[in-house]
Scaffold this motif. Structure first.
Motif, PDB file in Angstrom:
ATOM      1  N   THR A 156     -45.860  -3.186  83.445  1.00  0.00           N
ATOM      2  CA  THR A 156     -46.781  -2.221  84.063  1.00  0.00           C
ATOM      3  C   THR A 156     -47.615  -1.504  83.008  1.00  0.00           C
ATOM      4  N   LYS A 157     -46.998  -1.148  81.887  1.00  0.00           N
ATOM      5  CA  LYS A 157     -47.742  -0.497  80.817  1.00  0.00           C
ATOM      6  C   LYS A 157     -48.808  -1.420  80.241  1.00  0.00           C
ATOM      7  N   GLU A 158     -48.467  -2.713  80.102  1.00  0.00           N
ATOM      8  CA  GLU A 158     -49.428  -3.663  79.535  1.00  0.00           C
ATOM      9  C   GLU A 158     -50.587  -3.911  80.478  1.00  0.00           C
ATOM     10  N   ALA A 159     -50.298  -3.879  81.780  1.00  0.00           N
ATOM     11  CA  ALA A 159     -51.358  -4.145  82.760  1.00  0.00           C
ATOM     12  C   ALA A 159     -52.289  -2.951  82.945  1.00  0.00           C
ATOM     13  N   TYR A 160     -51.840  -1.738  82.558  1.00  0.00           N
ATOM     14  CA  TYR A 160     -52.658  -0.544  82.740  1.00  0.00           C
ATOM     15  C   TYR A 160     -53.675  -0.443  81.601  1.00  0.00           C
TER      16      TYR A 160
END
Length: 354
Positions: free
Chosen positions: A64-68
């Motif tokens: 999720t952090k990488e996709a944000y």
């Protein structure tokens, strides 16, 4: 009366005071069923609250952090956000009160003249608001009984005798002898109480024209005292006796406003002035007739400031310069400015000049 008319005939026959007493006794009674109903309603309201706190939520996963990536989403947007809401810029110039586009108030963070703060209330300013300002209004109060005739003020500007047609509708002339026309002294009222506007510290170091180390010491000294970045001043004229040439860097100047000005005066009044040996006070003839006063500090007096005293070994003793202090107030005369500084604790000596 409308509620009493609708009551039964037996109640209407009772006197008014008996009816009011019985009604008050009935109103203050409380049954057990009513209390139970209120308790149950409160329990129902508390049941809707969340027991778990949002601080105990699980941390987002690395995917999720990488996709944000908000910057990537912005780059993929086909058109920009509406400028009227997200890209507002206040007008650069104020074109009058009737113009359709008006600048926001200075308290709005979007305004061009917005200044954050204040973040503290100086002790001297608090004393001024609570004690000095009411005392100044009391000392400067002049009672005028109703019906007192006001004396006509003398003309400050000279008029024309209308001996020539060119005198018609012509502006008035200034005083004779090219005298400076000083502003009129305003009465001290609740709408106009003199305050400290700014304080300027200036030092003149003619030796800095040959040795730049003197200018560095003076600049460091003012920076430590005021907490601001001083401005370097240049020589305006040639002085052959001191070996100073026009355009050379021979001085430093720093200005503090608002709360910083009150903090500086607080240090002068309570820490520096009492420690100066055989100090009589500020000369009563100082001032520019417009409410601005000044005084000077010798090189040995500058070492009494706590910012200099705590690191005195860092400054060469023979290179520490003196300083001139200019206090700018909102007063319209030197008399009102002296009254303001005297209320704060600064003494004056000698003949007082208006």
């Amino acid at each position: 009366m409308a509620g009493l008319c609708k009551a039964p005939r037996a109640l209407r026959g009772l006197p008014a005071f008996q009816f009011s007493r019985q009604a008050s006794q009935i109103c203050f009674r409380r049954s057990a069923s009513t209390g139970a109903a209120e308790a149950s309603s409160q329990a129902a309201d508390l049941a809707e609250l969340e027991i778990d706190s949002s601080l105990g939520a699980a941390e987002p996963s690395p995917e999720t952090k990488e996709a944000y990536k908000p910057w990537k989403r912005t780059a993929q947007r086909n058109r920009n956000l509406p400028s009227s809401r997200y890209q507002y810029h206040p007008p650069k110039y104020n074109r009058g009160p009737l113009h359709p586009v008006q600048s926001p108030p200075s308290s709005d963070p979007v305004a061009r003249d917005f200044v954050p703060g204040p973040f503290n209330l100086p002790r001297l300013k608090q004393t001024f608001q609570s004690t000095v300002a009411p005392d100044m209004m009391t000392l400067a109060y002049l009672h005028k009984p109703p019906g007192t005739e006001q004396a006509e003020a003398a003309e400050r500007l000279r008029g024309w005798d209308d001996s020539s047609p060119y005198h018609k509708n012509r502006a008035r002339r200034g005083p004779r002898g090219n005298a400076v026309l000083r502003p009129l002294e305003r009465d001290i009222t609740f709408q106009h109480i003199p305050e400290i506007k700014e304080v300027t510290l200036a030092t003149y170091v003619p030796r800095a024209a040959k040795e730049e180390d003197h200018l560095l010491v003076a600049r460091t000294m003012l920076m430590a005292i005021t907490g601001t970045t001083p401005e370097i001043t240049k020589q305006r004229t040639n002085v052959a006796q001191w070996g100073v040439q026009k355009g050379k860097k021979v001085g430093v100047k720093a200005t503090v406003h608002g709360n910083a000005a009150y903090e500086f005066l607080d240090r002068c009044i309570h820490l520096v002035f009492p420690r100066i040996k055989e100090w009589k006070g500020i000369s009563g003839s100082t001032g520019d007739s417009s409410g601005n006063l000044s005084w000077g500090f010798n090189p040995e007096d500058m070492a009494l400031f706590p910012e200099i005293e705590v690191n005195y070994n860092m400054y060469p003793s023979k290179m520490l310069p003196g300083c001139r202090v200019f206090v700018k107030t909102t007063a319209t005369s030197d008399r009102q400015a002296r009254l303001l500084l005297q209320g704060m604790g600064i003494p004056f000596h000698g003949e007082l000049r208006n």
